[in-house]
Enzyme design. Structure first.
Site, PDB file in Angstrom:
ATOM      1  N   LYS A 294       0.860  -1.192   0.000  1.00 40.31           N
ATOM      2  CA  LYS A 294       0.000   0.000   0.000  1.00 40.31           C
ATOM      3  C   LYS A 294       0.890   1.233   0.000  1.00 40.31           C
ATOM      4  O   LYS A 294       2.021   1.186   0.491  1.00 40.31           O
ATOM      5  CB  LYS A 294      -0.892   0.014   1.253  1.00 40.31           C
ATOM      6  CG  LYS A 294      -2.128   0.864   1.097  1.00 40.31           C
ATOM      7  CD  LYS A 294      -3.240   0.135   0.374  1.00 40.31           C
ATOM      8  CE  LYS A 294      -4.457   0.987   0.176  1.00 40.31           C
ATOM      9  NZ  LYS A 294      -5.595   0.207  -0.331  1.00 40.31           N
TER      10      LYS A 294
HETATM   11  P1  NAD Z   1     -13.483   7.415  -2.954  1.00 43.83           P
HETATM   12  O1  NAD Z   1     -12.509   8.486  -2.611  1.00 43.83           O
HETATM   13  O2  NAD Z   1     -13.860   7.185  -4.380  1.00 43.83           O
HETATM   14  O3  NAD Z   1     -14.847   7.621  -2.135  1.00 43.83           O
HETATM   15  C1  NAD Z   1     -14.897   7.777  -0.751  1.00 43.83           C
HETATM   16  C2  NAD Z   1     -16.335   8.189  -0.408  1.00 43.83           C
HETATM   17  O4  NAD Z   1     -16.488   8.187   1.006  1.00 43.83           O
HETATM   18  C3  NAD Z   1     -16.707   9.589  -0.868  1.00 43.83           C
HETATM   19  O5  NAD Z   1     -18.072   9.602  -1.257  1.00 43.83           O
HETATM   20  C4  NAD Z   1     -16.521  10.437   0.398  1.00 43.83           C
HETATM   21  O6  NAD Z   1     -17.318  11.609   0.395  1.00 43.83           O
HETATM   22  C5  NAD Z   1     -16.995   9.448   1.430  1.00 43.83           C
HETATM   23  N1  NAD Z   1     -16.492   9.696   2.778  1.00 43.83           N
HETATM   24  C6  NAD Z   1     -15.233   9.943   3.182  1.00 43.83           C
HETATM   25  N2  NAD Z   1     -15.200  10.086   4.516  1.00 43.83           N
HETATM   26  C7  NAD Z   1     -16.453   9.906   4.959  1.00 43.83           C
HETATM   27  C8  NAD Z   1     -17.072   9.923   6.227  1.00 43.83           C
HETATM   28  N3  NAD Z   1     -16.375  10.156   7.318  1.00 43.83           N
HETATM   29  N4  NAD Z   1     -18.404   9.673   6.298  1.00 43.83           N
HETATM   30  C9  NAD Z   1     -19.130   9.425   5.213  1.00 43.83           C
HETATM   31  N5  NAD Z   1     -18.612   9.409   3.975  1.00 43.83           N
HETATM   32  C10 NAD Z   1     -17.283   9.645   3.853  1.00 43.83           C
HETATM   33  O7  NAD Z   1     -12.859   6.084  -2.318  1.00 43.83           O
HETATM   34  P2  NAD Z   1     -13.221   4.589  -2.696  1.00 43.83           P
HETATM   35  O8  NAD Z   1     -12.273   4.112  -3.735  1.00 43.83           O
HETATM   36  O9  NAD Z   1     -14.679   4.451  -2.893  1.00 43.83           O
HETATM   37  O10 NAD Z   1     -12.781   3.847  -1.346  1.00 43.83           O
HETATM   38  C11 NAD Z   1     -13.647   3.789  -0.207  1.00 43.83           C
HETATM   39  C12 NAD Z   1     -13.118   2.727   0.735  1.00 43.83           C
HETATM   40  O11 NAD Z   1     -13.079   1.467   0.065  1.00 43.83           O
HETATM   41  C13 NAD Z   1     -11.699   2.937   1.272  1.00 43.83           C
HETATM   42  O12 NAD Z   1     -11.621   2.398   2.564  1.00 43.83           O
HETATM   43  C14 NAD Z   1     -10.849   2.112   0.322  1.00 43.83           C
HETATM   44  O13 NAD Z   1      -9.611   1.735   0.899  1.00 43.83           O
HETATM   45  C15 NAD Z   1     -11.759   0.921   0.142  1.00 43.83           C
HETATM   46  N6  NAD Z   1     -11.526   0.129  -1.068  1.00 43.83           N
HETATM   47  C16 NAD Z   1     -11.535   0.691  -2.302  1.00 43.83           C
HETATM   48  C17 NAD Z   1     -11.381  -0.118  -3.424  1.00 43.83           C
HETATM   49  C18 NAD Z   1     -11.474   0.432  -4.824  1.00 43.83           C
HETATM   50  O14 NAD Z   1     -11.460  -0.375  -5.770  1.00 43.83           O
HETATM   51  N7  NAD Z   1     -11.594   1.733  -5.021  1.00 43.83           N
HETATM   52  C19 NAD Z   1     -11.176  -1.508  -3.278  1.00 43.83           C
HETATM   53  C20 NAD Z   1     -11.183  -2.057  -1.989  1.00 43.83           C
HETATM   54  C21 NAD Z   1     -11.366  -1.220  -0.890  1.00 43.83           C
END
Ligand code: NAD
Length: 422
Positions: free
Chosen positions: A110
């Site tokens: 990461k």
């Molecule tokens: P992103 O940046 O596209 O979206 C994050 C979303 O969460 C946004 O809508 C933001 O406004 C919201 N957010 C942030 N803090 C918040 C809070 N305190 N309360 C409510 N909403 C909040 O990120 P993403 O890629 O969707 O990733 C989200 C999570 O999923 C992370 O933990 C990431 O590590 C995990 N993840 C992502 C992927 C991927 O393929 N993108 C894969 C596995 C895990």
């Protein structure tokens, strides 16, 4: 904040606590235990970036390789103001276990840069990304360590990483990153993959618990890549999405949300999610987690469900989209409530699975149809779900510990075969 609560929010400790429980249940030998507990390497880079106005600032970036035992390191790069080495270390270890749960030939890694991407221009972000990549170019590579998007990074970021790496090694190397744009060797279905994996896991859990999909009310926290696609795909699969939230707040609507219209409001019209006209009752980003529902999908960020608030969670299935949304201190409360947990390292593994497909396609130079990608993803997710749930049932542990045990056991077996090189 009391000391206990502070520790609870240290994601590395949360990750370690589950590792310890699983390692003990598994009876992991002392040498293997130590090997897997610590990362293989941690790199800190200081990144000078010239702003558009000529002012220069130094940003701090990290890349942690937790394990390359089963294959090259794999894991996203996070751009956020509160990234810390502890967080990156925990996320790297989770990537090892996640890749092992779904049995794909990657280790775990990461990266992160402490910055606020919303406050940087596109040109500044590009310079930051390229310099971060240049400083890590010797460590990245399709056979070494393969970055992907995470919070604050996207397909464009991956294109810049790929190009910078290609300039350094003097050859086009599309397989050095995944989550790339389709025009640069990205995979069909990658964008939706994490949400699709969550939807597939929900389908399996609902069938297992003999619930009816059309009666299931779902709440999703987070409306980014994971939250939006999970909401949309669940909505399309017949579930009713009664709650959504992003960082600006949430909307609760018993009648169900129209996810397509909400997407348009947030992403095409750039309006705040809670202001969506006729969207229902406004609730805070956190309060949405405690409204009654059948399936709760925390898909925003870590440490949302803690020992302090877990008693307020009111769902039948907790399907974790984010990494580490539930602290280890909260696990017991959730278990006592009889909630069926689809742990993060299983639930959100659809993203890394299609990243693996992307890496395979890049290396083959031969690309698959979207239906092929989705079919293979379904295969992987359903098989992995079955293995974890079966392990939990047979050995009397919860689903999260079962997922860790399945993963740790796979890494341990590979490590035993490789031996300890001295
Ligand atoms: P992103 O940046 O596209 O979206 C994050 C979303 O969460 C946004 O809508 C933001 O406004 C919201 N957010 C942030 N803090 C918040 C809070 N305190 N309360 C409510 N909403 C909040 O990120 P993403 O890629 O969707 O990733 C989200 C999570 O999923 C992370 O933990 C990431 O590590 C995990 N993840 C992502 C992927 C991927 O393929 N993108 C894969 C596995 C895990």
């Amino acid at each position: 904040m009391p000391v206990a609560a502070q520790n609870e929010l240290n994601v590395y400790e949360s990750a370690e606590a589950r590792f310890e429980i699983a390692a003990e249940r598994l009876g992991l030998e002392q040498g293997l235990y130590h090997y897997m507990k610590y990362p293989e390497r941690e790199i800190t880079v200081y990144i000078p970036v010239a702003f558009d106005n000529g002012h220069v600032e130094i940003f701090t970036g990290y890349r942690v390789l937790h394990s390359s035992v089963r294959g090259p390191g794999k894991g996203g790069v996070r751009f956020a103001p509160d990234v810390s080495i502890n967080e990156v270390r925990a996320l790297a270890a989770w990537m090892t276990w996640k890749c092992a749960v779904v049995n794909i030939p990657f280790g775990g890694a990461k990266g992160g840069v402490i910055c606020d991407p919303d406050k940087l221009s596109k040109a500044e972000l590009e310079r930051l990304t390229r310099r971060y990549t240049a400083q890590l170019a010797d460590w990245f590579g399709p056979e070494r360590d393969v970055p992907a998007p995470d919070i604050g990074t996207n397909e464009q970021t991956m294109a810049w990483i790929m190009d910078t790496y290609a300039m350094h090694v003097r050859q086009a190397t599309t397989a050095v990153v995944t989550g790339k744009p389709l025009d640069l060797g990205g995979s069909q279905g990658r964008r939706e993959a994490t949400g699709r994996g969550l939807m597939l896991c929900c389908n399996k859990a609902v069938a297992q618990l003999r619930m009816k999909r059309e009666n299931c009310r779902v709440i999703v926290q987070g409306f980014g890549n994971v939250g939006y696609h999970a909401s949309l795909l669940l909505h399309e699969a017949g579930y009713k999405i009664i709650g959504v939230a992003d960082i600006h707040g949430g909307l609760y609507n018993e009648k169900g949300h129209d996810i397509g219209k909400l997407y348009d409001w947030v992403y095409a019209q750039h309006k705040p999610l809670p202001e969506f006209p006729g969207g229902g009752e406004k609730v805070s980003s956190q309060e949405i987690l405690f409204r009654p529902c059948d399936i709760l999908v925390p898909a925003a960020t870590e440490n949302q469900i803690t020992a302090q608030n877990a008693h307020r969670v009111d769902c039948r299935i907790l399907c974790e989209g984010a990494n580490g949304p539930t602290t280890s201190h909260a696990d017991q409360v959730i278990e006592q409530k009889g909630i069926f947990v689809i742990p993060d390292i299983l639930g959100n593994a659809g993203g890394v699975t299609v990243s693996y497909f992307e890496w395979v396609q890049d290396r083959q130079g031969f690309f698959w149809r979207e239906s092929e990608v989705n079919e293979r993803l379904q295969d992987v997710m359903e098989r992995s779900f079955d293995q974890v749930v079966e392990y939990a049932e047979v050995h009397g542990v919860n689903n999260r510990i079962a997922a860790y045990i399945v993963a740790i056991d796979r890494v341990a077996r590979a490590l035993k075969l490789r031996g300890f090189y001295a």
